[in-house]
Enzyme design. Structure first.
Site, PDB file in Angstrom:
ATOM      1  N   LYS A  55       0.836  -1.200   0.000  1.00  0.00           N
ATOM      2  CA  LYS A  55       0.000   0.000   0.000  1.00  0.00           C
ATOM      3  C   LYS A  55       0.871   1.250   0.000  1.00  0.00           C
ATOM      4  CE  LYS A  55      -3.717  -2.432   2.295  1.00  0.00           C
ATOM      5  NZ  LYS A  55      -4.384  -2.790   3.538  1.00  0.00           N
ATOM      6  N   GLN A  99      -4.978  -1.248   9.639  1.00  0.00           N
ATOM      7  CA  GLN A  99      -4.961  -2.613   9.112  1.00  0.00           C
ATOM      8  C   GLN A  99      -5.686  -3.559  10.068  1.00  0.00           C
ATOM      9  OE1 GLN A  99      -3.744  -3.293   6.138  1.00  0.00           O
ATOM     10  NE2 GLN A  99      -3.524  -5.507   6.136  1.00  0.00           N
ATOM     11  N   ASP A 122     -11.011   3.201   4.031  1.00  0.00           N
ATOM     12  CA  ASP A 122     -11.493   1.815   4.003  1.00  0.00           C
ATOM     13  C   ASP A 122     -13.011   1.747   3.831  1.00  0.00           C
ATOM     14  OD1 ASP A 122      -9.629  -0.297   4.182  1.00  0.00           O
ATOM     15  OD2 ASP A 122      -9.232   0.138   6.296  1.00  0.00           O
TER      16      ASP A 122
HETATM   17  N1  LIG Z   1      -8.174  -2.083   7.127  1.00  0.00           N
HETATM   18  C1  LIG Z   1      -7.873  -2.997   6.219  1.00  0.00           C
HETATM   19  N2  LIG Z   1      -8.064  -2.747   4.911  1.00  0.00           N
HETATM   20  C2  LIG Z   1      -7.740  -3.675   3.971  1.00  0.00           C
HETATM   21  O1  LIG Z   1      -7.933  -3.447   2.758  1.00  0.00           O
HETATM   22  C3  LIG Z   1      -7.164  -4.921   4.396  1.00  0.00           C
HETATM   23  C4  LIG Z   1      -6.994  -5.124   5.767  1.00  0.00           C
HETATM   24  N3  LIG Z   1      -7.362  -4.155   6.656  1.00  0.00           N
HETATM   25  N4  LIG Z   1      -6.475  -6.275   6.232  1.00  0.00           N
HETATM   26  C5  LIG Z   1      -5.995  -7.306   5.340  1.00  0.00           C
HETATM   27  C6  LIG Z   1      -6.733  -7.298   4.034  1.00  0.00           C
HETATM   28  C7  LIG Z   1      -6.046  -8.039   2.899  1.00  0.00           C
HETATM   29  N5  LIG Z   1      -5.832  -7.062   1.853  1.00  0.00           N
HETATM   30  C8  LIG Z   1      -5.182  -7.336   0.647  1.00  0.00           C
HETATM   31  C9  LIG Z   1      -4.730  -6.362  -0.208  1.00  0.00           C
HETATM   32  C10 LIG Z   1      -4.024  -6.676  -1.362  1.00  0.00           C
HETATM   33  C11 LIG Z   1      -3.747  -7.972  -1.692  1.00  0.00           C
HETATM   34  C12 LIG Z   1      -2.959  -8.292  -2.909  1.00  0.00           C
HETATM   35  O2  LIG Z   1      -2.415  -7.416  -3.554  1.00  0.00           O
HETATM   36  N6  LIG Z   1      -2.823  -9.572  -3.284  1.00  0.00           N
HETATM   37  C13 LIG Z   1      -2.022  -9.999  -4.429  1.00  0.00           C
HETATM   38  C14 LIG Z   1      -0.857 -10.886  -4.042  1.00  0.00           C
HETATM   39  C15 LIG Z   1      -0.782 -11.283  -2.607  1.00  0.00           C
HETATM   40  C16 LIG Z   1       0.389 -12.168  -2.225  1.00  0.00           C
HETATM   41  O3  LIG Z   1       1.227 -12.544  -3.084  1.00  0.00           O
HETATM   42  O4  LIG Z   1       0.458 -12.481  -1.037  1.00  0.00           O
HETATM   43  C17 LIG Z   1      -2.914 -10.739  -5.384  1.00  0.00           C
HETATM   44  O5  LIG Z   1      -3.973 -11.232  -4.992  1.00  0.00           O
HETATM   45  O6  LIG Z   1      -2.525 -10.864  -6.547  1.00  0.00           O
HETATM   46  C18 LIG Z   1      -4.212  -8.970  -0.864  1.00  0.00           C
HETATM   47  C19 LIG Z   1      -4.922  -8.650   0.286  1.00  0.00           C
HETATM   48  C20 LIG Z   1      -6.269  -5.851   2.291  1.00  0.00           C
HETATM   49  N7  LIG Z   1      -6.794  -5.925   3.513  1.00  0.00           N
END
Ligand SMILES: Nc1nc(=O)c2c([nH]1)NC[C@@H]1CN(c3ccc(C(=O)N[C@@H](CCC(=O)O)C(=O)O)cc3)C=[N+]21
Length: 303
Positions: A55, A99, A122
């Site tokens: 992020k 987060q 968020d």
């Molecule tokens: N307040 C809050 N807001 C959130 O938006 C939030 C959170 N808490 N807690 C955790 C989750 C999880 N999350 C992700 C964001 C990007 C990928 C992402 O970019 N994933 C890639 C690769 C992931 C990897 O390789 O591990 C993909 O799917 O291609 C995944 C998960 C946002 N979250």
């Protein structure tokens, strides 16, 4: 069925971030201001650290001001609340993301309610939840994962969502409920299914659009998917992958991709589907929040 179109979330996220980079450059030129994002991480969960770093990196690539606050797992609730209050009052910060999940001794809802709704990138504050639910999506800050999922649907299907049967599997406040609100606002006929739903396979078989957000690896089977349906897989599950070497993991979604790809008309992969869109939409929300806090009008919505 022929093989489904694979929806390229990485490429679509890149195009969204490019548009935001251009808009942020224009904002800097006309007002001298950069959107400012603050991400708060409590504890040392390795997966959370990766997301927070991504992020931070995305914000910098968009030309934003970005700050990261990493607090120890033992930090008191009062200290987290004090940091949120400080960020609420910081004129350089337009977006605050705490987060999730937070450690068990911290009341998550109390922290989320303290974030100024105008800085709630968020979209979890009750004011933003209320605006979205009341059909005032464009005045709200919309949760990033559902917003990103809607962008993928619109880029895949065009403006043809009206009247389609949409099934959202999962009823969380973070994904399922706001996703259902967005689809309802697009005039879909929306069903929210969950762990107590009876005859889930048959419920899914009726869907032109399936959004899977249950957090169970490959639970949605290929033969549940109506031929030609569009499948958005929100799940990101780490499962053991001994074939990759001892102790290795791989990422899978909530949908059995290798089966579903022979039934769906279009489907998102994991990784490379919804995940990158979540981060792109955080950039969208941060720019929106910055403009509003600066007293500037909204720009053309990206979804
Ligand atoms: N307040 C809050 N807001 C959130 O938006 C939030 C959170 N808490 N807690 C955790 C989750 C999880 N999350 C992700 C964001 C990007 C990928 C992402 O970019 N994933 C890639 C690769 C992931 C990897 O390789 O591990 C993909 O799917 O291609 C995944 C998960 C946002 N979250």
């Amino acid at each position: 069925m022929p093989q489904a179109q694979i929806i390229d979330g990485k490429a679509i996220a890149e195009s969204v971030r490019q548009e935001i980079t251009n808009r942020a450059a224009k904002l800097l030129e006309t007002s001298g201001k950069r959107p400012g994002l603050a991400v708060v991480l409590v504890g040392e969960d390795p997966a959370s650290q990766v997301y927070v770093r991504n992020k931070d990196r995305a914000a910098e690539a968009c030309g934003f001001h970005s700050v990261k606050h990493t607090l120890g797992a033992e930090t008191s609730e009062a200290d987290v609340l004090a940091l949120v209050e400080q960020l609420n009052n910081d004129p350089e910060i337009h977006g605050i993301l705490v987060q999730l999940p937070l450690p068990g001794h911290i009341d998550e809802s109390k922290v989320l309610r303290l974030i100024r709704p105008e800085k709630d990138v968020d979209g979890f504050h009750p004011v933003n939840v209320g605006l979205l639910t009341a059909g005032e999506r464009d005045s709200a800050l919309v949760p990033c994962t559902p917003a990103g999922s809607l962008v993928l649907l619109k880029r895949t299907l065009g403006d043809t969502l009206s009247g389609k049967n949409a099934v959202v599997i999962g009823r969380s406040n973070i994904v399922g409920k706001p996703m259902a609100s967005l689809l309802l606002q697009e005039s879909c006929t929306v069903t929210i299914a969950h762990s107590r739903t009876r005859d889930l396979p048959d419920v899914v078989r009726a869907a032109d659009i399936v959004v899977a957000a249950v957090g169970r690896p490959e639970m949605i089977k290929g033969d549940w998917i109506k031929p030609g349906a569009t499948v958005i897989d929100v799940g990101i599950n780490r499962i053991p992958a001994p074939e990759l070497g001892e102790g290795k993991n791989r990422l899978v979604g909530d949908v059995a991709f290798n089966e579903a790809v022979d039934h769906a008309g279009a489907i998102t992969p994991v990784p490379g589907g919804v995940g990158p869109m979540t981060i792109a939409m955080l950039m969208v929300n941060t720019l929106t929040a910055a403009r509003r806090l600066l007293g500037l009008p909204d720009e053309e919505p990206l979804f």
